[in-house]
Design a protein around this motif. Structure first.
Motif, PDB file in Angstrom:
ATOM      1  N   ALA B 184       0.827  -1.203   0.000  1.00 20.86           N
ATOM      2  CA  ALA B 184       0.000   0.000   0.000  1.00 20.86           C
ATOM      3  C   ALA B 184       0.863   1.256   0.000  1.00 20.86           C
ATOM      4  CB  ALA B 184      -0.922  -0.007   1.219  1.00 20.86           C
ATOM      5  N   MET B 185       1.942   1.234   0.799  1.00 21.63           N
ATOM      6  CA  MET B 185       2.814   2.410   0.855  1.00 21.63           C
ATOM      7  C   MET B 185       3.498   2.605  -0.493  1.00 21.63           C
ATOM      8  SD  MET B 185       2.504   3.580   3.852  1.00 21.63           S
ATOM      9  CE  MET B 185       1.539   2.915   5.191  1.00 21.63           C
ATOM     10  N   ARG B 186       3.902   1.498  -1.086  1.00 17.63           N
ATOM     11  CA  ARG B 186       4.547   1.613  -2.386  1.00 17.63           C
ATOM     12  C   ARG B 186       3.552   2.172  -3.401  1.00 17.63           C
ATOM     13  NH1 ARG B 186       6.142  -3.602  -3.593  1.00 17.63           N
ATOM     14  NH2 ARG B 186       6.993  -3.789  -1.498  1.00 17.63           N
ATOM     15  N   ALA B 187       2.313   1.704  -3.297  1.00 16.20           N
ATOM     16  CA  ALA B 187       1.297   2.170  -4.235  1.00 16.20           C
ATOM     17  C   ALA B 187       1.004   3.644  -4.055  1.00 16.20           C
ATOM     18  CB  ALA B 187       0.025   1.351  -4.079  1.00 16.20           C
ATOM     19  N   SER B 188       1.295   4.193  -2.870  1.00 16.20           N
ATOM     20  CA  SER B 188       1.020   5.627  -2.749  1.00 16.20           C
ATOM     21  C   SER B 188       2.273   6.438  -3.022  1.00 16.20           C
ATOM     22  CB  SER B 188       0.411   5.957  -1.389  1.00 16.20           C
ATOM     23  OG  SER B 188       1.306   5.639  -0.380  1.00 16.20           O
ATOM     24  N   ASN B 191       9.125   5.921  -1.266  1.00 23.66           N
ATOM     25  CA  ASN B 191      10.340   5.243  -1.680  1.00 23.66           C
ATOM     26  C   ASN B 191      10.705   4.183  -0.656  1.00 23.66           C
ATOM     27  OD1 ASN B 191      11.659   6.512   0.465  1.00 23.66           O
ATOM     28  ND2 ASN B 191      12.255   8.239  -0.811  1.00 23.66           N
ATOM     29  N   THR B 192      11.782   3.441  -0.931  1.00 20.68           N
ATOM     30  CA  THR B 192      12.097   2.268  -0.102  1.00 20.68           C
ATOM     31  C   THR B 192      12.193   2.620   1.382  1.00 20.68           C
ATOM     32  OG1 THR B 192      13.378   1.496  -1.963  1.00 20.68           O
ATOM     33  CG2 THR B 192      13.635   0.312   0.095  1.00 20.68           C
ATOM     34  N   LEU B 193      12.910   3.690   1.662  1.00 17.95           N
ATOM     35  CA  LEU B 193      13.110   4.070   3.052  1.00 17.95           C
ATOM     36  C   LEU B 193      11.779   4.388   3.730  1.00 17.95           C
ATOM     37  CD1 LEU B 193      15.658   4.187   4.628  1.00 17.95           C
ATOM     38  CD2 LEU B 193      15.709   6.663   4.323  1.00 17.95           C
ATOM     39  N   GLN B 194      10.951   5.135   3.020  1.00 16.54           N
ATOM     40  CA  GLN B 194       9.645   5.496   3.582  1.00 16.54           C
ATOM     41  C   GLN B 194       8.783   4.257   3.802  1.00 16.54           C
ATOM     42  OE1 GLN B 194       8.581   8.294   0.497  1.00 16.54           O
ATOM     43  NE2 GLN B 194       8.743  10.025   1.907  1.00 16.54           N
ATOM     44  N   VAL B 195       8.839   3.350   2.839  1.00 17.85           N
ATOM     45  CA  VAL B 195       8.038   2.136   2.972  1.00 17.85           C
ATOM     46  C   VAL B 195       8.460   1.365   4.211  1.00 17.85           C
ATOM     47  CG1 VAL B 195       7.573  -0.121   1.954  1.00 17.85           C
ATOM     48  CG2 VAL B 195       7.524   1.919   0.525  1.00 17.85           C
ATOM     49  N   ILE B 196       9.781   1.238   4.385  1.00 18.28           N
ATOM     50  CA  ILE B 196      10.274   0.503   5.550  1.00 18.28           C
ATOM     51  C   ILE B 196       9.851   1.213   6.829  1.00 18.28           C
ATOM     52  CG2 ILE B 196      12.368  -0.089   6.816  1.00 18.28           C
ATOM     53  CD1 ILE B 196      13.683  -0.683   4.140  1.00 18.28           C
ATOM     54  N   TRP B 197      10.006   2.518   6.840  1.00 19.05           N
ATOM     55  CA  TRP B 197       9.728   3.268   8.060  1.00 19.05           C
ATOM     56  C   TRP B 197       8.247   3.240   8.424  1.00 19.05           C
ATOM     57  CZ3 TRP B 197      12.814   4.844  11.750  1.00 19.05           C
ATOM     58  CH2 TRP B 197      12.337   5.752  12.678  1.00 19.05           C
ATOM     59  N   TYR B 198       7.401   3.375   7.423  1.00 19.24           N
ATOM     60  CA  TYR B 198       5.975   3.480   7.722  1.00 19.24           C
ATOM     61  C   TYR B 198       5.277   2.136   7.846  1.00 19.24           C
ATOM     62  CZ  TYR B 198       5.305   8.454   7.747  1.00 19.24           C
ATOM     63  OH  TYR B 198       5.301   9.755   8.129  1.00 19.24           O
ATOM     64  N   ALA B 199       5.710   1.160   7.074  1.00 20.01           N
ATOM     65  CA  ALA B 199       4.946  -0.091   7.048  1.00 20.01           C
ATOM     66  C   ALA B 199       5.644  -1.221   7.782  1.00 20.01           C
ATOM     67  CB  ALA B 199       4.675  -0.502   5.608  1.00 20.01           C
ATOM     68  N   LEU B 200       6.978  -1.211   7.760  1.00 23.51           N
ATOM     69  CA  LEU B 200       7.686  -2.351   8.334  1.00 23.51           C
ATOM     70  C   LEU B 200       7.982  -2.124   9.808  1.00 23.51           C
ATOM     71  CD1 LEU B 200       8.927  -5.039   7.450  1.00 23.51           C
ATOM     72  CD2 LEU B 200      11.101  -3.862   7.255  1.00 23.51           C
ATOM     73  N   VAL B 201       8.543  -0.962  10.113  1.00 22.98           N
ATOM     74  CA  VAL B 201       8.989  -0.704  11.486  1.00 22.98           C
ATOM     75  C   VAL B 201       7.870  -0.911  12.516  1.00 22.98           C
ATOM     76  CG1 VAL B 201       9.849   1.086  13.029  1.00 22.98           C
ATOM     77  CG2 VAL B 201      10.921   0.723  10.812  1.00 22.98           C
TER      78      VAL B 201
ATOM     79  N   ILE D 114      10.069  10.903   7.661  1.00 21.25           N
ATOM     80  CA  ILE D 114      10.556  10.005   8.706  1.00 21.25           C
ATOM     81  C   ILE D 114      10.551  10.697  10.052  1.00 21.25           C
ATOM     82  CG2 ILE D 114      12.669   8.909   9.536  1.00 21.25           C
ATOM     83  CD1 ILE D 114      13.073   7.872   6.730  1.00 21.25           C
ATOM     84  N   LEU D 115      10.816  11.982  10.050  1.00 20.82           N
ATOM     85  CA  LEU D 115      10.819  12.721  11.314  1.00 20.82           C
ATOM     86  C   LEU D 115       9.424  13.227  11.681  1.00 20.82           C
ATOM     87  CD1 LEU D 115      14.127  14.719  10.899  1.00 20.82           C
ATOM     88  CD2 LEU D 115      13.720  12.603  12.155  1.00 20.82           C
ATOM     89  N   ASN D 116       8.425  12.818  10.899  1.00 17.88           N
ATOM     90  CA  ASN D 116       7.049  13.252  11.172  1.00 17.88           C
ATOM     91  C   ASN D 116       6.891  14.764  11.098  1.00 17.88           C
ATOM     92  OD1 ASN D 116       5.858  10.778  11.553  1.00 17.88           O
ATOM     93  ND2 ASN D 116       6.549  10.680  13.688  1.00 17.88           N
ATOM     94  N   MET D 117       7.693  15.433  10.277  1.00  9.39           N
ATOM     95  CA  MET D 117       7.588  16.878  10.177  1.00  9.39           C
ATOM     96  C   MET D 117       6.649  17.240   9.039  1.00  9.39           C
ATOM     97  SD  MET D 117      11.450  18.117  11.101  1.00  9.39           S
ATOM     98  CE  MET D 117      11.537  18.562   9.415  1.00  9.39           C
TER      99      MET D 117
END
Ligand SMILES: Nc1ncnc2c1ncn2[C@@H]1O[C@H](COP(=O)(O)OP(=O)(O)OP(=O)(O)O)[C@@H](O)[C@H]1O
Ligand SMILES: Nc1ncnc2c1ncn2[C@@H]1O[C@H](COP(=O)(O)OP(=O)(O)OP(=O)(O)O)[C@@H](O)[C@H]1O
Ligand SMILES: [Mg+2]
Ligand SMILES: [Mg+2]
Lengths: 265, 276, 303, 258, 258
Positions: B184-188, B191-201, D114-117
């Motif tokens: 879902a994150m990829r579909a929106s 990027n890889t880092l964001q996907v990991i941070w938002y969906a995986l972590v 990532i920093l929620n800013m």
């Protein structure tokens, strides 16, 4: 303006923030305490490692092939000891794990079981080794027993966590069939846990191959004694050979166990 | 559908067949595996007991004689072991923290569902396997050889040792996460880092915490081994007390370690509850 | 100092040796000759090379005694002491300090000792850097002391005892925190010497002479480190037996070991593998000095 | 505008997901794709934002062939096509707000996200979106505390926050009960009308499709077997899509549909 | 015969699951319970085999009050009431046959079942049951290799092997697509007719209920709001069960149904 209708602040935001700040301060304090009161002279450590690098590392990477025969024999011995010990542990750990899992025997048994497991894990290898040498003499079998008990603590903990994570709906389905507790165990619980149990048992087997110190203490021979003596004699070439042997054997086991797991999972 | 029809006709031809519980092939495989394991086991047991002199007859009596000597534990030494105990805890804190940080990239690299580039995945897997094969004692000895004696090589040994366990277990956790939110994150457009941070972590965090605390517990116990090579801590004291035959003191130390471990487990459960 | 006689009886029967105890004349407790003689070997850290097998010796003994002989190398003398206490090990090759414990706890008796470099005793040395300016033991005050571990006779007990007597110190605690500025426990004699070589410590107490071991890795170690002095004589490693062992049998054992002195081949084995030149008779009295030292430290060993 | 030009897709294992698809979806349309399980509906829809990549043909989104897109282009494409999933695909342990803000990922920088800013605009946009699906009071609840219908509404809010040009919805109501399903479809339709966002929805149920769709595309075995306004759907269309007239066949047990 | 006499159930957290239920289900009936999520359908059905225990009233199964049952009696009750679950609740790693044989657990001895020593009769019964739901060729497959509809058919076979007097089915088709749902309902109906097994099924969909049920019981808020033959269901019944006439209300966005 309506253009910026920001969401309301969460309820209890204040308390939460206070709590977070308190936790953050506690953590920071913990780290400050840790890093200030432990004395490490970084400059020295780095300088030293640069000096010693040449002394140790190249020798580790030029294993003493002359020791190959002796090392292989010891390794084989160790594999047998570890196999017998970890299989024994895997068997002992099962009832303990059922006792300790909070979804099987009830809350109170679970607490008792968890305490037993923690107590087993608290016992240092050295004392286990002494106890078993006294019991059966200094030999490979004492090593088997020491490894078995040492591994039971860890396997029991892992097993009980696996049991806690099973799908209880299946258990309910068996109840609805009119099955009794033992039948539920065999039909609903065991099929769900056996593959994970196996993979942890195999993982533990790997770990036990490296349980060098305990085997050295009980005179079980094996690779453990060689490691300790190679260390004491600063015989880095021989240590390199031993490491190589361990890596080879563990890799083989890793590979074989992956195949077995594929078959069974 | 045609498939359904063929099944029907097949069924009628086998009307009165009574099936056996397992197909023959499975039965054979399981039997072979079972007996192989059994034979190796019997052989190992025979082989390890071949040097055994006595029976196990007096075993319990002998053990009792020894265990008796450990009691009653002498808690009078408590004030004296506080410092080494704190040192052990500090070593474990530092080692666990550093290992926990290094683990993150390593575990990501060796999780099949994150690192889709196969060579990289196999490389980091192999690297982790190598790390895990080295016995803790050997690590300690090598680091003492490299850095001289002291806390530092001890901490390093703990870091490497923890890394092996932690990265393996966490990469397995990562492999087990729900991949849907990541998609879902990829579909929106993340990027890889964001996907990991938002969906995986958020998905891995609870297990991550409890595994890190588990390793912390292991590290406290591992200090006994570190004591052997001069890396300090409570392990050193325990070995000394045993060496001087002060078994009641040793028992007190063991109980203290036990209490610390139980406390860590308690705290770890609390933290896990807060996170889940 | 040890468990009741019934537990010993248990061990006897567990070894299946009733016949031996019947014929054997007994004074204190029942005596036996085992079917299989088990030897336990804890290499003293004080020796400069140590081997991990005792096989050649066991084979030879077996030939001579006509019973099976087994040798096990262990790495911790607590385990060996307890095993001898339980009569799981009958003959122990134990360093002096381990023997003292075994004797105190389980009445284990010394019968023989090793001769190395022509002597039944050895000394510990004080190692300092050549350029440190330390010339006498008195100069050590306020310096950093490295030793291998507290259970080491040559690395800790004897030097500590010597320094305490020389400077009139009451306890080990005083020695460590008042006489010396700081101490470090290194886990091994070589580590202690390296600590001095590298400047982490000022003095190391080790066996004599640890430097030869380090020459390969640190070629200039002989010049850089000098010996400040030596301790009193420390008795060498022992060969000890459990008290359950039949007296005549022990006598025979003793003679066999002593006969090795005249046997070129055996002496070579002992030398190659354990660094022993010869074997000599020994009595408990010779270890009195270690016992006294141990008594001094037992209860005030710093925690 | 989305144009499929002779698009085919063969999965690595040889399954033909799409077979020579030729279809054009105009801006502002509300298209519903219907078909049996395995008909290729998901494959069709996921080709549009390149979660799967067709193996031949060309697929134009706003006159660019997206089949060659990589890296940044791909993320840009995905930023302008929002997606709604059958299982909502929310991060269960994160709050509703955080889930909704995830819709902005393609718009804001990596570090800031990532920093929620988040900027005030982003925050208020997220809040507005939650209000539009009437779920603003759950803003700080964890996603797994919500019922299925509520979770699906959060995922619609996430897509709204993304401010996409296209919304793709892959069986958005398959896990919901009928009244809730209607609610969700109503919201989708409303957004399509109010914001003019082109919306493509996969559905199992042809009756629900007929109720909401401007245009229905029927798929079967990777091919388009019907394409036309809801009003043109007849008994025969059913047969084409389901391979038989549903009622009768289904009542006869024994047909094995794997 | 199953008789609810003034049965109420309050969950430990205070939720009223059932409220003064009075209803009698005669042998051989095919009853469908419909209602919104949270209406108490599962609670109703699970009371019958005592997976939950009502807190007041009495519940007679074959003229025995089962609310006091314990241990052996309870297992006997459960042996004669088979249950089918929404999520099939098969042991995923066991073979289809082993799953189906689990239906005999209440009948065979503990030791025999553990050692897999099933009689020829049991084995052939299991095989026959699998044939009745047309899934016999998957007999040695692992349960997790089957599709949803196939898994549900295995779970029906399991219940058949149990040879129960009553079958309880808790939303047996909620995870399935419509054609497969119809198939599964068809099997259930067939078994009800052929073997005369009293069958009670929970459903969300009132239209599907009407198609299969002899008798429909509508629930809402733990109470029975409708009880009668399918033919008596009217627009008003819908309203009673769903709390409003679905179509109109649902099209107006904004009604929050948690
Ligand atoms: N990743 C994949 N690899 C191989 N085959 C796939 C993959 N995904 C889908 N398929 C196959 O492609 C065909 C079309 O699948 P698709 O998921 O598009 O169907 P669908 O209409 O969405 O079905 P459903 O209603 O079950 O979601 C099916 O035969 C399916 O088995
Ligand atoms: N174990 C439980 N503890 C507390 N409350 C419960 C429990 N199980 C169900 N409830 C509550 O009891 C009420 C009736 O629940 P029930 O599961 O019977 O509804 P249902 O009609 O089966 O709904 P669904 O269609 O969602 O399955 C609901 O409000 C539910 O939240
Ligand atoms: Mg799909
Ligand atoms: Mg329900």
């Amino acid at each position: 303006m309506d253009q910026y209708s920001l969401p309301p602040k969460p309820k209890n935001a204040f308390m939460k923030r206070i709590r977070n700040i308190v936790i953050a301060i506690a953590v920071v304090a913990l780290y400050i305490w840790t890093f200030t009161s432990i004395d490490i002279d970084w400059g020295r450590a780095i300088e030293r490692s640069l000096n010693n690098f040449q002394r140790v590392i190249p020798k580790l990477f030029s294993p003493d092939w002359g020791a190959l025969g002796e090392v292989s024999l010891s390794m084989l011995e160790t594999v047998f000891i570890a196999f017998a010990g970890s299989l024994m542990a895997a068997i002992i750990a099962v009832p303990l794990a059922f006792l300790a899992a909070n979804n099987m025997m009830g809350k109170y048994f679970s607490i008792i079981g968890k305490w037993i497991l923690s107590a087993i894990r608290a016992f240092p290898d050295l004392i286990l080794a002494i106890l078993f040498v006294v019991a059966v003499g200094p030999n490979a079998f004492a090593g088997v027993l020491a490894i078995a008990i040492g591994s039971t603590g860890m396997l029991g903990k892992m097993f009980s966590e696996i049991i806690e994570s099973i799908d209880m709906q299946v258990v309910e389905a068996m109840q609805a069939n009119g099955a009794n507790r033992i039948q539920i165990l065999f039909y609903a619980v065991l099929p769900q846990i056996i593959p994970e149990f196996l993979s942890y048992a195999i993982y533990r087997f790997e770990v036990d191959i490296r349980a060098s110190s305990i085997l050295g203490i009980v005179g079980a021979g094996g690779i453990g004694t060689m490691i300790i003596f190679a260390a004491n004699n600063r015989n880095w070439n021989e240590m390199g050979m031993i490491l190589l042997a361990i890596i080879v054997v563990v890799t083989i086991i890793d590979f074989a166990s992956a195949k077995i797991r594929q078959k069974i999972v | 559908m045609t498939k359904g029809k063929s099944v029907l006709s097949q069924a009628s031809s086998e009307t009165n067949k009574i099936p056996s519980l397992y197909p023959a092939k499975t039965k054979l495989q399981v039997t072979v595996i079972f007996f192989t394991v059994l034979i190796i086991y019997i052989f190992s047991m025979y082989w390890t007991q071949r040097e055994m002199v006595g029976g196990v007859g007096g075993a319990l009596g002998n053990m009792y004689t020894v265990i008796k000597k450990f009691f009653p534990p002498n808690f009078a030494i408590l004030p004296n072991i506080l410092d080494p105990l704190l040192q052990t805890i500090q070593m474990a804190i530092i080692a666990t923290t550093i290992a926990a940080i290094i683990t993150i990239p390593l575990a990501l690299l060796s999780a099949r569902n994150v690192t889709t580039f196969k060579p990289l995945y196999y490389f980091s897997r192999t690297f982790l396997n190598l790390l895990r094969t080295i016995p803790d004692l050997v690590l300690a000895v090598i680091f003492v050889g490299l850095f001289g004696i002291g806390v530092f090589p001890g901490i390093l040994a703990l870091i490497i040792f923890s890394l092996g366990i932690l990265a393996k277990l966490i990469s397995e956790t990562i492999e087990a996460v729900d991949m849907n939110p990541m998609e879902a994150m990829r579909a929106s457009g993340g990027n890889t880092l964001q996907v990991i941070w938002y969906a995986l972590v958020p998905q891995v965090l609870p297990q991550y915490t409890s595994l890190v605390l588990y390793v912390f517990e292991i590290n406290i116990r591992a200090s006994v081994v570190l004591g052997l090579v001069g890396a300090g801590g409570i392990g050193l004291i325990l070995n000394q007390q045993l060496g001087f035959y002060n078994y009641p003191n040793a028992m007190a130390i063991i109980i203290i370690i036990f209490v610390v471990v139980i406390l860590i487990e308690y705290i770890s459960n609390k933290i896990r509850e807060a996170l889940v | 100092a040890c468990g009741g006689s019934d537990s010993e009886q248990d061990t006897d029967t567990s070894n299946g040796e009733d016949s031996a105890s019947e014929e054997g004349s007994t004074e204190e407790s029942e005596q036996m000759i085992p079917d299989t003689l088990v030897m336990g070997f804890v290499p003293s850290q004080d020796s400069d090379t140590i081997a991990d097998t005792i096989e050649p010796l066991a084979e030879r003994l077996s030939e001579e005694l006509g019973i099976e002989v087994q040798g096990q190398v262990m790495t911790n003398y607590n385990a060996l002491v307890e095993a001898m206490g339980a009569n799981q090990v009958h003959v122990g090759f134990i360093p002096a300090f381990g023997y003292v414990l075994a004797n105190e706890q389980y009445g284990v008796e010394v019968i023989l000792k090793s001769i190395r470099y022509g002597s039944g005793t050895y000394k510990a040395q004080y190692v300092v850097r050549a350029d440190s300016g330390i010339e006498t033991l008195a100069d050590l005050e306020g310096k950093i002391w490295a030793y291998n571990d507290k259970g080491s006779t040559s690395g800790y007990l004897f030097p500590a005892n010597q320094l305490m007597e020389e400077f009139g110190l009451e306890s080990a605690e005083q020695l460590e925190s008042e006489f010396f500025s700081h101490t470090m426990e290194t886990g091994g004699h070589d580590n202690s010497a390296i600590a001095v070589y590298e400047g982490d410590a000022d003095v190391a107490t080790t066996f004599d002479d640890v430097r030869t071991e380090l020459e390969e890795e640190y070629p200039d170690v002989m010049e850089k480190l000098t010996i400040l002095g030596y301790t009193e004589e420390i008795p060498n490693d022992t060969i000890s037996v459990t008290k359950e062992l039949d007296d005549e049998f022990v006598q025979k054992l003793k003679e066999i070991f002593l006969s090795f002195n005249d046997d070129e081949e055996m002496i070579q084995i002992m030398k190659d593998v354990y660094n022993w030149d010869a074997i000599d008779e020994a009595t408990d009295e010779e270890y009195q000095i270690v016992k006294d030292t141990y008594a001094k430290f037992k209860d005030n060993i710093e925690l | 505008m989305i144009e499929f030009k002779d698009v085919s897709l063969v999965y690595p294992n040889g399954t033909q997901g799409l077979k020579n698809i030729n279809v054009t979806i105009k801006d502002g349309e509300f298209v519903v794709i219907v078909g049996l399980s395995g008909a290729g509906k998901s494959t069709f829809i996921r080709s549009i934002n390149r979660l799967v990549t067709p193996t031949s043909g060309s697929l134009l989104v706003d006159n660019e062939d997206i089949l060659t897109f990589k890296g940044k282009d791909l993320r840009k494409l995905r930023t302008k096509t929002g997606m709604i999933f059958q299982n909502y695909n929310l991060v269960k342990r994160s709050s509703v707000l955080k889930n909704v803000l995830a819709g902005r990922l393609g718009h804001v920088g990596t570090v800031r996200s990532i920093l929620n800013m988040y900027s005030k605009e982003d925050l208020s946009l997220a809040y507005e979106s939650l209000k539009r699906v009437n779920i603003e009071e759950k803003i700080y609840n964890r996603a797994d505390e919500l019922s299925g219908g509520q979770q699906q509404r959060v995922s619609i809010a996430r897509v709204l926050t993304q401010q996409p040009k296209y919304i793709l919805a892959d069986e958005p109501v398959a896990s919901l009960d009928p009244p809730t399903s209607h609610q969700v479809m109503t919201y989708l339709k409303k957004i399509n009308k109010e914001d003019g966002i082109t919306t493509i929805v996969n559905l199992h149920f042809i009756d629900m499709a007929m109720e909401y769709a401007d245009r229905i595309i029927g798929m079967r075995g990777g091919e388009i077997v019907f394409d036309g306004p809801a009003s043109e759907v007849s008994e025969k269309t059913f047969e084409e899509i389901y391979g038989r007239s549903i009622r009768e066949e289904d009542k006869i047990g024994g047909a094995d549909k794997s």
